[in-house]
Design a protein around this motif. Structure first.
Motif, short mmCIF file in Angstrom:
data_model
loop_
_atom_site.label_atom_id
_atom_site.label_comp_id
_atom_site.label_asym_id
_atom_site.label_seq_id
_atom_site.Cartn_x
_atom_site.Cartn_y
_atom_site.Cartn_z
N ARG A 78 0.94 -1.26 -0.23
CA ARG A 78 -0.37 0.12 0.12
C ARG A 78 1.24 1.34 -0.10
O ARG A 78 1.43 1.44 0.32
N ILE A 79 1.08 2.45 -1.41
CA ILE A 79 1.52 2.83 -0.88
C ILE A 79 1.21 4.46 -1.45
O ILE A 79 0.01 3.89 -1.95
N PRO A 80 1.24 5.05 -0.13
CA PRO A 80 0.59 6.39 -0.88
C PRO A 80 1.17 7.35 -1.40
O PRO A 80 1.97 7.03 -2.42
N SER A 81 0.51 8.44 -1.70
CA SER A 81 0.63 9.78 -2.85
C SER A 81 2.28 10.58 -2.32
O SER A 81 2.92 11.27 -3.62
N GLU A 82 2.44 10.09 -1.11
CA GLU A 82 3.45 11.81 -1.15
C GLU A 82 4.62 10.41 -0.05
O GLU A 82 4.37 9.97 0.57
N LEU A 83 5.76 10.09 -0.43
CA LEU A 83 7.14 9.20 -0.91
C LEU A 83 8.40 10.15 -0.38
O LEU A 83 8.46 11.33 -0.29
N HIS A 84 8.68 9.68 0.51
CA HIS A 84 10.61 10.46 1.03
C HIS A 84 11.94 9.48 0.07
O HIS A 84 11.22 8.27 0.21
N SER A 85 12.10 10.04 -0.42
CA SER A 85 13.30 9.32 -0.95
C SER A 85 14.67 9.84 -1.01
O SER A 85 15.13 11.11 -0.60
N GLU A 86 15.70 8.93 -1.02
CA GLU A 86 17.12 9.51 -1.19
C GLU A 86 17.97 8.54 -2.03
O GLU A 86 17.13 7.44 -2.07
N ILE A 87 18.94 8.88 -2.47
CA ILE A 87 20.26 8.04 -4.28
C ILE A 87 20.94 8.32 -3.29
O ILE A 87 21.75 9.37 -2.35
N GLU A 88 22.02 7.21 -3.32
CA GLU A 88 22.99 7.38 -2.25
C GLU A 88 24.27 6.62 -2.97
O GLU A 88 23.68 5.79 -4.21
N LEU A 89 25.52 7.26 -3.95
CA LEU A 89 25.42 6.75 -4.93
C LEU A 89 27.10 7.20 -4.30
O LEU A 89 27.79 7.89 -3.24
N GLU A 90 27.86 5.76 -4.24
CA GLU A 90 29.52 5.51 -3.11
C GLU A 90 30.54 4.83 -4.10
O GLU A 90 29.68 3.67 -5.40
N VAL A 91 31.15 5.27 -3.98
CA VAL A 91 32.59 4.87 -5.25
C VAL A 91 33.65 5.04 -4.26
O VAL A 91 34.21 5.14 -3.51
N GLY A 92 33.71 2.99 -4.63
CA GLY A 92 35.49 2.72 -3.88
C GLY A 92 36.03 0.76 -4.13
O GLY A 92 34.85 0.12 -4.57
N ASP A 93 36.57 1.31 -3.47
CA ASP A 93 37.19 -0.83 -4.04
C ASP A 93 36.59 -1.63 -5.20
O ASP A 93 36.36 -2.31 -5.02
N GLY A 94 37.12 -0.36 -6.03
CA GLY A 94 37.22 -1.51 -7.90
C GLY A 94 34.73 -1.68 -7.48
O GLY A 94 34.78 -1.72 -9.16
N GLU A 95 34.54 -0.36 -7.11
CA GLU A 95 33.17 -0.45 -7.20
C GLU A 95 32.26 0.15 -7.32
O GLU A 95 32.32 1.93 -6.30
N ILE A 96 30.88 0.68 -7.77
CA ILE A 96 30.48 1.63 -7.52
C ILE A 96 29.24 0.87 -7.14
O ILE A 96 28.76 0.16 -8.20
N GLU A 97 28.10 1.67 -5.95
CA GLU A 97 27.26 1.61 -5.31
C GLU A 97 25.82 2.18 -5.80
O GLU A 97 26.83 3.54 -4.80
N LEU A 98 25.19 1.79 -6.35
CA LEU A 98 23.83 2.59 -6.10
C LEU A 98 22.60 2.46 -5.47
O LEU A 98 22.15 1.55 -5.27
N GLU A 99 22.27 3.58 -4.75
CA GLU A 99 20.93 2.93 -4.08
C GLU A 99 19.57 3.89 -4.11
O GLU A 99 20.54 4.76 -4.14
#
Length: 103
Positions: free
Chosen positions: A46-67
């Motif tokens: 059940r998803i309401p019309s308003e959400l809180h969003s967070e986008i995180e990008l980490e680069v390190g140890d030979g990897e890229i992580e996108l959350e």
């Protein structure tokens, strides 16, 4: 401590990742009740019309992580009651009753 946690980790092709994100986008567009297929489960949300969003990008140890994180409360907040709101409801009710009496 969370009430429920489901975590899925697996390798995906770029196309499979795109399909998973497209399914999530479609579920968000559907409105309040949405189903998201995450093999072997189907999540019903059940998803309401308003959400809180967070986008995180980490680069390190030979990897890229996108959350991409979406949060919303498990309960629907009730609007604050003010004396003005109550008066507006009473005025509307009186007008409706007066119109019915005239008809």
């Amino acid at each position: 401590m969370s009430d429920l946690r489901i975590e899925q980790k697996r390798s995906l092709s770029r196309l499979e990742a795109a399909d998973q994100l497209a399914a999530l986008a479609s579920a968000l567009r559907q409105g309040e009740d949405a189903e998201l297929e995450l093999e072997p489960w189907t999540l019903s949300l059940r998803i309401p019309s308003e959400l809180h969003s967070e986008i995180e990008l980490e680069v390190g140890d030979g990897e890229i992580e996108l959350e991409i994180e979406l949060k919303w409360p498990t309960t629907t907040p009730t609007p604050p009651t003010t004396p003005e709101a109550g008066a507006a409801k009473r005025t509307t009710a009186k007008r409706t009753t007066a119109k019915k009496a005239r008809a």
